[in-house]
Design an enzyme around this catalytic site. Structure first.
Site, PDB file in Angstrom:
ATOM      1  N   ASP A 133       2.320   7.816   3.483  1.00 55.24           N
ATOM      2  CA  ASP A 133       1.776   6.585   2.943  1.00 55.24           C
ATOM      3  C   ASP A 133       2.870   5.680   2.385  1.00 55.24           C
ATOM      4  O   ASP A 133       3.761   6.135   1.670  1.00 55.24           O
ATOM      5  CB  ASP A 133       0.782   6.939   1.830  1.00 55.24           C
ATOM      6  CG  ASP A 133       0.195   5.713   1.160  1.00 55.24           C
ATOM      7  OD1 ASP A 133      -0.597   5.021   1.823  1.00 55.24           O
ATOM      8  OD2 ASP A 133       0.532   5.461  -0.008  1.00 55.24           O
TER       9      ASP A 133
ATOM     10  N   GLU B 179       3.377   5.282   7.812  1.00 57.43           N
ATOM     11  CA  GLU B 179       2.649   4.036   7.598  1.00 57.43           C
ATOM     12  C   GLU B 179       3.674   2.933   7.376  1.00 57.43           C
ATOM     13  O   GLU B 179       4.133   2.674   6.274  1.00 57.43           O
ATOM     14  CB  GLU B 179       1.715   4.114   6.386  1.00 57.43           C
ATOM     15  CG  GLU B 179       0.838   2.866   6.287  1.00 57.43           C
ATOM     16  CD  GLU B 179       0.230   2.638   4.917  1.00 57.43           C
ATOM     17  OE1 GLU B 179      -0.707   1.837   4.818  1.00 57.43           O
ATOM     18  OE2 GLU B 179       0.702   3.244   3.930  1.00 57.43           O
TER      19      GLU B 179
END
Length: 575
Positions: free
Chosen positions: A201, A280
């Site tokens: 993330d 990401e």
């Protein structure tokens, strides 16, 4: 084919745990529900499951504020429940990836509680603390991506702590080797258990400029918000993005990132079974030299349009594939838990059902690993919430308060908040035409409202009974992809580069060549391809074909048809 790994050939499927399946009837998805639906996922044909955060969290950011990296949130179950889910997925031939939040923790994580307890606590330097500016305000003018200052004052110790996201998500100090050591230990915990990899993330934000250089953007966040609401010319839009980049230039993609990714790759490589890292971020640089950083990096630029067109896709693929380092593997997606659902985002309001089929066909036939988001396979759509108290996404809550504070009418502010709220794509999965769409028992209040279109056939139970449903189309399409070597491993070569009605390309391995033609037009299209006297054998089509064998010199496609044909060669060579 023998040289490809599982993560290059599998179709990935993102599960949003809170909204996927409620196994205990409390209105929140959980591992019991996910375990019950493993056969559904196997039958869909996906080969890898990516879970959004399942860790303990106070949920200031729907689980992305983690208070324990090696636990399971009580509302989702126990660590034993997770093990049963992992074992059940593996028994059905599916891999499991976890979301890994490296940039920050929750304010309730024991590390941060220690860090904020005193200036001389051993964990003080595990986070980013700074003295106030001379006027007593924040150390600099940096913004949080979710609204307001990136600095929050702590009364106990008289300093500010830094947070790129919510104030409940303080940034870790990755320049401290003790932080790195603790995080690597948490990663090993899951790898030792048998997890097959991680989706990383917000990796762009892991480091920040240690000099705290102020940004130079001319716009405040609320000014940018006002501009964003208006229709702008391309020149004004370009200027807006430039100012946005200036606003965060010292908070993202700072030195140290690639060295850290190389360390993480080396750690993962110690484990057998080709564990995988997906980033990401859309920066090609995260591939490193093609084998020393991340295995996959999302092709987010493909998504950054309101309308997918042949020209857009061709341009994206040309730029993306040319930029990949040797040995790097592409990764394409059209949706996730942070953006509007594919049906809503790329529909035209008239041909949405046909476009949904065409767009997923594109995703599954381009070169690289495709990633689906749960609910796309039944045509789930965005749900715009109508009342402030329904909002669960604090990003939208912050926006609402910013807008009202700037004088915007509350009703208009709510429309703005609903339009950007990530709640719109996180509503409960629609399993049946039943109360709560079969997600939770009747009478239970689900954590987010259920989209009422479950009663119009947007649910699994109804679509399983209909051979022509979107769900069964997904199953056939995924099955075709997995059975066609050229779609899994073949090189990509675009055809008819000036055509704006359809997208055509070849996928080629030494042993197979396939022609893919996707008609983006609402009208039939007749075209032709010079394949050196070869003929076409239909392997898949979204529409009935008159015969199995086709003549490539004259190929007619129905409106929005997705066609895949094997090139039957003459002689021993393609040329």
């Amino acid at each position: 084919m023998q040289s490809l790994t599982w993560w290059q050939t599998a179709v990935f499927y993102q599960i949003y745990p809170r909204s996927f399946a409620d196994g205990n009837g409390d209105g929140i998805g959980d591992f019991a529900g996910m375990i019950d639906r493993l056969d559904y996922l196997r039958d869909l044909g996906v080969g890898a499951l990516w879970l959004s955060p399942h860790y303990p969290s106070p949920n200031a950011d729907c689980g992305y504020d983690i208070s324990d990296y090696t636990g399971v949130a009580p509302e989702y179950g126990t660590l034993d429940d997770f093990r049963r889910f992992l074992d059940g997925a593996h028994a059905r031939g599916m891999r499991v990836l976890l979301d890994l939040v490296l940039n920050h923790t929750s304010v309730e994580h024991p590390w941060f509680r220690e860090s904020r307890s005193s200036r001389d606590n051993p964990k003080r330097d595990w986070y980013i603390w700074r003295d106030p500016a001379p006027d007593g305000g924040p150390p600099n003018n940096w913004y949080s991506a979710f609204g307001g200052s990136a600095w929050t004052f702590d009364e106990t110790t008289g300093q500010y702590y830094y947070h790129f996201f919510f104030k409940e998500q303080p940034d870790l100090n990755w320049r401290n080797p003790d932080v790195k050591r603790a995080m690597w230990q948490a990663i090993r915990f899951w790898l030792d258990m048998g997890v097959d990899g991680f989706r990383l993330d917000a990796i762009d934000t892991i480091f920040e400029d240690p000099a705290l250089t102020p940004h130079e953007s001319r716009l405040s966040q609320i000014e940018m918000l006002r501009i964003w609401r208006e229709n702008r010319s391309p020149e004004e839009t370009k200027e807006l993005w430039e100012q946005f980049a200036l606003m965060f230039r010292y908070q993202v993609q700072q030195p140290g990132l690639h060295e850290l990714m190389k360390e993480l790759r080396a750690l993962v490589n110690e484990y057998p079974g080709d564990r995988v890292l997906i980033g990401e971020g859309d920066d090609i640089a995260y591939y490193g030299n093609g084998s020393d950083e991340l295995h996959l990096v999302f092709n987010f630029p493909l998504m950054r349009t309101n309308r997918l067109t042949p020209a857009w896709v061709r341009a994206n693929q040309a730029e993306r594939l040319a930029a990949l380092p040797p040995g790097a593997w592409p990764c394409n997606t059209l949706g996730n838990h942070d953006v509007g659902r594919m049906w809503t985002a790329y529909g035209d309001g008239v041909n949405d059902a046909a476009l949904a089929r065409l767009h997923v066909a594109m995703l599954l036939t381009l070169k690289g690993t495709p990633v689906l988001y749960n609910g796309e396979e039944i045509g789930m759509t965005d749900l715009l919430l109508e009342r402030f108290e329904q909002l669960r996404d604090n990003q939208a809550v912050n926006l609402y308060h910013l807008a009202v504070g700037d004088g915007i009418d509350p009703a208009e502010a709510m429309k703005m908040a609903a339009a950007i709220s990530r709640d719109r794509c996180r509503t409960p999965f629609q399993w049946a035409n039943a109360p709560n769409a079969g997600f939770s028992p009747p009478g239970v209040t689900t954590w987010l409202p259920v989209n009422p279109n479950y009663a119009q056939g947007v649910n699994v139970a109804d679509q399983e009974q209909n051979p022509d449903s979107l769900l069964n189309y997904y199953r056939r399409l995924i099955g075709a992809r997995q059975a066609i070597p050229a779609l899994l491993a073949g090189d990509y070569a675009p055809l008819h580069p000036d055509e704006d009605r359809y997208l055509a390309f070849l996928r080629t391995t030494p042993d197979q060549r396939c022609l893919v033609v996707l008609n983006f037009s609402p009208e039939p299209v007749t075209t032709g391809f010079d394949l050196n006297g070869a003929r076409l054998r239909t392997l898949f089509s979204s529409h009935p074909r008159p015969t199995r064998d086709e003549h490539p010199e004259r190929l007619t496609l129905a409106p929005f048809e997705a066609y895949i044909g094997e090139v039957i060669r003459i002689g021993t060579d393609w040329e």
